[in-house]
Scaffold this motif. Structure first.
Motif, mmCIF file in Angstrom:
data_model
loop_
_atom_site.group_PDB
_atom_site.id
_atom_site.type_symbol
_atom_site.label_atom_id
_atom_site.label_comp_id
_atom_site.label_asym_id
_atom_site.label_seq_id
_atom_site.Cartn_x
_atom_site.Cartn_y
_atom_site.Cartn_z
ATOM 1 N N CYS A 1 -4.439 -0.678 6.433
ATOM 2 C CA CYS A 1 -5.541 0.163 6.322
ATOM 3 C C CYS A 1 -6.662 -0.570 6.813
ATOM 4 N N ASP B 1 -6.252 -0.366 10.919
ATOM 5 C CA ASP B 1 -6.557 0.835 11.338
ATOM 6 C C ASP B 1 -7.751 1.587 11.015
ATOM 7 N N ARG C 1 -8.743 2.791 8.070
ATOM 8 C CA ARG C 1 -8.406 4.015 7.131
ATOM 9 C C ARG C 1 -8.679 3.309 5.787
ATOM 10 N N THR D 1 -9.099 5.524 2.520
ATOM 11 C CA THR D 1 -8.832 6.404 1.304
ATOM 12 C C THR D 1 -7.607 6.044 0.525
ATOM 13 N N ASP E 1 -5.324 8.131 -0.077
ATOM 14 C CA ASP E 1 -4.240 8.768 0.610
ATOM 15 C C ASP E 1 -3.864 8.115 1.860
ATOM 16 N N ASP E 2 -4.545 7.543 2.659
ATOM 17 C CA ASP E 2 -4.445 6.440 3.695
ATOM 18 C C ASP E 2 -3.342 5.344 3.156
ATOM 19 N N LEU E 3 -3.757 4.740 1.995
ATOM 20 C CA LEU E 3 -2.762 3.680 1.447
ATOM 21 C C LEU E 3 -1.523 4.385 1.147
ATOM 22 N N LYS E 4 -1.202 5.455 0.518
ATOM 23 C CA LYS E 4 -0.152 5.995 0.018
ATOM 24 C C LYS E 4 0.636 6.615 1.512
ATOM 25 N N ASP E 5 0.043 6.703 2.240
ATOM 26 C CA ASP E 5 0.935 6.981 3.396
ATOM 27 C C ASP E 5 1.500 6.098 3.970
ATOM 28 N N TYR E 6 0.781 4.862 4.180
ATOM 29 C CA TYR E 6 1.461 3.720 4.691
ATOM 30 C C TYR E 6 2.973 3.291 3.845
ATOM 31 N N ARG F 1 5.621 5.733 4.406
ATOM 32 C CA ARG F 1 6.372 5.529 5.739
ATOM 33 C C ARG F 1 7.176 4.582 5.960
#
Length: 218
Positions: free
Chosen positions: A23, A26, A28, A30, A32-37, A40
């Motif tokens: 985060c 890059d 980022r 939010t 949602d950004d944390l959860k996206d990493y 993935r």
């Protein structure tokens, strides 16, 4: 997918540190950004299901490398100090199906995990006796913040598991230390690597992974 920063084990500490670093890297910021990493790196191609979850550490790293999050420092073939070789077919989950109920009682889940396990795990590692070398030796290939994956001897309950514990490297006064989630549940502790591992026969060495910073000079 469950994310908790207050109740951690060695794997979730590594995932927390890596996701938060990504985060920052890059820009980022939010949830949602944390959860996206997390998603993935913890699921094959980011698809959330029991069958596609990266249940073994090397599976997590395969996804993280593919996504450009980390790189494996351990070479493919032995080269000092990476003189140890791990080559096995993970089998812990199918050997111990009862530990993963009710999900592994589902035939589709069981077959999917068994199929993924057929892909062998091969990597080199630094044997534990070399962790006593100083920072100005070849052991200095390890940098502060590197992920150290403790390679597991194939003994009794650990059979079919490639990695036993996860550590975050820290050099102190020329000796390799690490932070890790300690078994006493008191959070992160700092420990001398060689002293910690020298008498633990199931811990035979460390593989090394590194966070990929956009600034290649670091």
């Amino acid at each position: 997918l469950i994310v908790s920063l207050s109740h951690v084990d060695c794997t979730t500490v590594m995932e927390d540190v890596l996701a938060l670093a990504l985060c920052y890297r890059d820009g980022r910021a939010t949830l949602d950004d944390l959860k996206d990493y997390y998603q993935r790196m913890h699921y094959q191609d980011g698809v959330v299901s029991f069958a596609t979850r990266n249940h073994y550490f090397t599976w997590i790293m395969q996804s993280a490398i593919k996504e450009g999050f980390v790189e494996r420092i351990s070479p493919d073939e032995p080269a000092f100090p990476f003189t140890g070789v791990m080559d096995l077919q993970p089998s812990y989950m199918t050997r111990n199906k009862y530990l993963f109920r009710p999900q592994m009682d589902d035939e589709d889940n069981y077959k999917a995990i068994a199929l993924r396990q057929q892909q062998r795990v091969h990597f080199t590692y630094i044997p534990r006796e070399l962790l006593n070398m100083p920072q100005d030796s070849e052991l200095g290939v390890i940098r502060n913040g590197d992920i150290l994956a403790v390679v597991c001897d194939q003994h009794t309950w650990a059979r079919g598991v490639e990695v036993k514990h996860l550590l975050i490297a820290k050099w102190m006064d020329g000796r390799l230390h690490f932070y890790h989630a300690s078994a006493d549940g008191l959070g992160l502790s700092n420990t001398d690597a060689y002293t910690f591992m020298k008498d633990k026969f199931t811990m035979i060495g460390v593989a090394v992974y590194r966070f990929k910073d956009h600034d290649t000079s670091k």
